[in-house]
Enzyme design. Sequence first.
Site, PDB file in Angstrom:
ATOM      1  CB  SER A 152      14.789  22.934   0.717  1.00  0.00           C
ATOM      2  OG  SER A 152      13.918  22.028   0.182  1.00  0.00           O
TER       3      SER A 152
ATOM      4  CE1 TYR B 108      16.093  24.653  -4.608  1.00  0.00           C
ATOM      5  CE2 TYR B 108      15.140  22.556  -3.634  1.00  0.00           C
ATOM      6  CZ  TYR B 108      15.190  24.055  -3.525  1.00  0.00           C
ATOM      7  OH  TYR B 108      14.644  24.570  -2.572  1.00  0.00           O
TER       8      TYR B 108
ATOM      9  CE  LYS C 227      17.558  26.435  -1.569  1.00  0.00           C
ATOM     10  NZ  LYS C 227      17.453  28.094  -1.711  1.00  0.00           N
TER      11      LYS C 227
END
Length: 325
Positions: free
Chosen positions: A116, A140, A144
């Site tokens: 992302s 989050y 990643k």
Amino acid sequence: MTVLVTGGAGYIGSHTVRSLGESGREVVVLDSLETGHSEALLGADLVVGEIADFDLVTKLCRERNVRSIVHFAAYKSVGESMSHPLRYFSNNVGGSTALIDAAVAAGVEQFVFSSSAAVYGSPARVPVTEDLLPRPESVYAETKWMVERVLSWIGETRGLRSVCLRYFNAAGASFDSAIGEDWSVTTNLVPIVMKATLGKRPPLEVFGSDYPTRDGTGERDYIHVVDLAEGHVKALDYLDVGKPSLTCNLGTGKGSTVLEVLSATERISGCGVPHVFSARRAGDPAVVFADPSLAERELGWRARYGIEEILQTAWTWHSTHVDGY
Ligand code: UDP
């Protein structure tokens, strides 16, 4: 040779499963169906299970002669990752390392990872190029980035070649409306705009109108989910000819503001978008858009669609699937 797609019943996963099928590849999906929808598979082969199940993954890879994995399965809410950090580290990082362990044990050679643009945090400059040092600003985003690092080291030590794709703002639906976006909870702009327009949720809150942008609202690089899906096919084509590991952006290189999304939706739908202006959302940068030239150079990929097709397909999908699948 088969491609194993984890999280293939999810939003970007299901569009990718379809594009992989259209490219002539044999596909098997591994999905827990915790957030995915079996209807989104349009008949593709599904195994219901966990990516962290070493025995299941090794058996599946051996039995189905899996050479490549495309890995989507993960939790994806920034807000939830801050309230339940260990849930995210465990599922996104622990799950991925278990999957990679099983992949290597079963002789899988290639891995495409759903990363992302969130890894960049608030980027120091735009357009965002891949040489900007990642500075995750949420759990989050950190998960990643951590999986990207794991893949880099496993490439070095075990020879697993990978492509990490850093998506900008995925949106839109398939052009025939067979598949689209169906979350029980979402914080993303495009589905919220669609649901607010359809009266399925309260008015859109426009987070901030005093950003240094052309109309004061946040600017992002929205990328059509069908373009993203094709990016994964190109990543596999790239790995299939033996090329080395790569990390690249998938974006259009063009930004749209919240108010531009809103007024284009009003034009396309013929309806007003109920909205109110409110304060900035914590952590939101003013402007983020990609430099997509590395993907073009290395993968031969570039986005074919823009904000118009994104909102048109999103509107058709949401207005014909008001309660999802
Ligand atoms: N946004 C908004 N209202 C919402 C959700 C998002 O104004 O209910 C804005 C947000 O501030 C940002 C843009 O829309 O400028 C895209 O937000 P989204 O959460 O979809 O993606 P992000 O870029 O934050 O990952």
